[in-house]
Design a protein around this motif. Sequence first.
Motif, PDB file in Angstrom:
ATOM      1  N   PHE A 151       0.839  -1.197   0.000  1.00 56.54           N
ATOM      2  CA  PHE A 151       0.000   0.000   0.000  1.00 56.54           C
ATOM      3  C   PHE A 151       0.870   1.242   0.000  1.00 56.54           C
ATOM      4  O   PHE A 151       2.053   1.200   0.331  1.00 56.54           O
ATOM      5  N   THR A 152       0.262   2.339  -0.411  1.00 55.61           N
ATOM      6  CA  THR A 152       0.859   3.664  -0.306  1.00 55.61           C
ATOM      7  C   THR A 152       0.193   4.321   0.890  1.00 55.61           C
ATOM      8  O   THR A 152      -1.023   4.233   1.026  1.00 55.61           O
ATOM      9  N   GLU A 153       0.968   4.955   1.764  1.00 53.81           N
ATOM     10  CA  GLU A 153       0.363   5.509   2.985  1.00 53.81           C
ATOM     11  C   GLU A 153       0.854   6.916   3.253  1.00 53.81           C
ATOM     12  O   GLU A 153       2.006   7.235   2.983  1.00 53.81           O
ATOM     13  N   TRP A 154      -0.042   7.771   3.775  1.00 51.09           N
ATOM     14  CA  TRP A 154       0.418   8.991   4.415  1.00 51.09           C
ATOM     15  C   TRP A 154      -0.401   9.205   5.683  1.00 51.09           C
ATOM     16  O   TRP A 154      -1.517   8.693   5.817  1.00 51.09           O
ATOM     17  N   THR A 155       0.207   9.913   6.624  1.00 50.87           N
ATOM     18  CA  THR A 155      -0.434  10.134   7.917  1.00 50.87           C
ATOM     19  C   THR A 155      -0.356  11.624   8.235  1.00 50.87           C
ATOM     20  O   THR A 155       0.468  12.347   7.678  1.00 50.87           O
ATOM     21  N   TYR A 156      -1.220  12.056   9.120  1.00 51.70           N
ATOM     22  CA  TYR A 156      -1.214  13.473   9.498  1.00 51.70           C
ATOM     23  C   TYR A 156      -1.772  13.627  10.897  1.00 51.70           C
ATOM     24  O   TYR A 156      -2.450  12.735  11.407  1.00 51.70           O
ATOM     25  N   ARG A 188      -0.143   4.894 -10.413  1.00 51.83           N
ATOM     26  CA  ARG A 188      -0.314   4.886  -8.953  1.00 51.83           C
ATOM     27  C   ARG A 188       0.173   6.182  -8.332  1.00 51.83           C
ATOM     28  O   ARG A 188      -0.467   6.746  -7.448  1.00 51.83           O
ATOM     29  N   GLU A 189       1.332   6.617  -8.818  1.00 50.16           N
ATOM     30  CA  GLU A 189       1.885   7.862  -8.273  1.00 50.16           C
ATOM     31  C   GLU A 189       0.894   9.001  -8.525  1.00 50.16           C
ATOM     32  O   GLU A 189       0.625   9.810  -7.645  1.00 50.16           O
ATOM     33  N   ALA A 248      -2.146   8.737  -6.201  1.00 49.17           N
ATOM     34  CA  ALA A 248      -1.809   9.099  -4.820  1.00 49.17           C
ATOM     35  C   ALA A 248      -1.601  10.610  -4.692  1.00 49.17           C
ATOM     36  O   ALA A 248      -2.097  11.235  -3.750  1.00 49.17           O
ATOM     37  N   VAL A 249      -0.889  11.189  -5.639  1.00 47.86           N
ATOM     38  CA  VAL A 249      -0.623  12.629  -5.590  1.00 47.86           C
ATOM     39  C   VAL A 249      -1.951  13.394  -5.659  1.00 47.86           C
ATOM     40  O   VAL A 249      -2.179  14.351  -4.913  1.00 47.86           O
ATOM     41  N   ARG A 276      -3.909  12.967  -2.335  1.00 43.90           N
ATOM     42  CA  ARG A 276      -3.239  13.696  -1.257  1.00 43.90           C
ATOM     43  C   ARG A 276      -3.429  15.201  -1.429  1.00 43.90           C
ATOM     44  O   ARG A 276      -3.625  15.920  -0.447  1.00 43.90           O
ATOM     45  N   LEU A 335      -7.083  15.988  -0.271  1.00 40.16           N
ATOM     46  CA  LEU A 335      -7.290  15.873   1.175  1.00 40.16           C
ATOM     47  C   LEU A 335      -6.528  16.962   1.939  1.00 40.16           C
ATOM     48  O   LEU A 335      -6.967  17.388   3.004  1.00 40.16           O
TER      49      LEU A 335
END
Lengths: 398, 112
Positions: free
Chosen positions: A188-193, A333-334, A337-338, A341, A344
């Motif tokens: 998976f691709t993930e980001w957190t905040y 995918r990139e 995701a970009v 992101r 959001l």
Amino acid sequence: MTDEPILEMLSVDEAAARFGRGPLPAAPYHDPAWWEREREAVFLRSWIHIGHVCEVPEPGSFVRREIEFAGASLLVMRGRDGQVRAFHNACRHRGSRLVDEMSGKRSKLSCRYHMWTYGSDGTLLSAPDFERFHVAREACALKPVATEVVAGMVFVNFDPQPAQSAREFFGPIAAAMERLPVARATCFTEWTYEIGANWKTNFDNFQENYHLRFIHPRTGEQALGPENPFGYPTHYGFLGPHRGQRLWKNPDPPPIPDSLRLGYARVGELACREGLDFPKTDFKLFPCFHVVGLPPYQNYTHTMYPLGPDRTRGQVRMYWTAPPADAWAAFSREFAAVAIRDVLSEDREAVEASQQGLAAIDEVHFQDHEVLLRHLYLEVEKRVRARGKTAALAEVAA
Amino acid sequence: MSVLPDGFAALEPFAGLWSAPDMAARAALRDAVGDAERQAFHAAMKSLVRPALERLDGKPLDALDPAERLLLALVLAYPHVAMAVEVQGGAEVRHAALRRHMRITPEISPPA
Ligand code: FES
Ligand SMILES: [Fe+2]
């Protein structure tokens, strides 16, 4: 394909008729005392998404998860028997934190302090001079937390005896999630905040389209049209404490920039190849979990973990069934995701600003197209009040 | 000897700066460089992205040679710059301040 048979889909007027109109007290969005009651009634008693089986692929694989609302450090570990379990990251001898790494693979876990040693299923394998403790070995296994895997995702419940299994709790949504790419994900691709907002303030932002035209003037214009200037969903869906929406399809969207077109050029084909054919999905699962699927390539989960009455940690994951096979897959995918992101990120300022003023107003107003916010509010309130009653009765009985 | 596959020499001035190892690094690069650098990279890449993808098409990522790998890194930096230039436009600097809070988890991003 859509989720229609799973959620009960209502028009905006039907939904308003069912869940009511009128303002609601603002305190649940900021009051520390209310948060404490919510923590007890909701978060320590609900199934919470904390990971995915692909993070613990082999026996002995583990990840450490800090769950702030429970004040807990958990280890999610795959045992030699292949089963995925969650335990408290705490030695049963005198509480030492067992593991510092965020992830790893070990056949045994040894405590540095006095070398109590546990197996990958949490059982106590050995402890120096154990006879001197005069206690059964079985009583000294790592303390488990109720754990269940649904659609490849790991859910935990801090209630030692959950009222329902996760599968029962999600009802037919569980089977629907089993058909999503997440159920077969290997990466998976993930980001957190972190965000300065109550978890409901933050979640609510993803439960209404009223803000689109103001907050996403550039990234959101596809979703708006002259006959639907706010891009409102056509239907709102409900199933017990869970909810969702059916997005309006713009019949005549404005042209998209060239590059974005390139980002989407091959996604249909890639999705077929990667087994990413899934129905259009929007499940807002109680309490703080959002599963989004916009075929063919934009599917993600968004979990909002409360850190306190006015702070939340978010985690967004895009799940893939295999690593990218070639350059087109990596590129698409990139791009996906970009793009997600970027969208959001745009909500952040508005969400934090909203939190800052909530204590100054006594009530919040929900319009008909904010019925999902009202539904979450009522579902939380119901549990907090019921728990208050149980606690009061227990006090009387004692 | 050329560092990029034949036909992509026009991208060579950008190869040093824009070949970041993973998505987190590429997102950070978008934020770190100035508007002029984003514009220049975007202008150079715009017509070469599709040919580059076609050049790399059908080859497993781990079978790419060093020149192809470098080309792929540039191709993967493009979505970040395209969002900045074509979608965010004048709002890019302000948007970067919000986006910074969305921390991409490096080790589990798709390999480049
Ligand atoms: S605290 Fe772990 S062995 Fe003593
Ligand atoms: Fe938004």
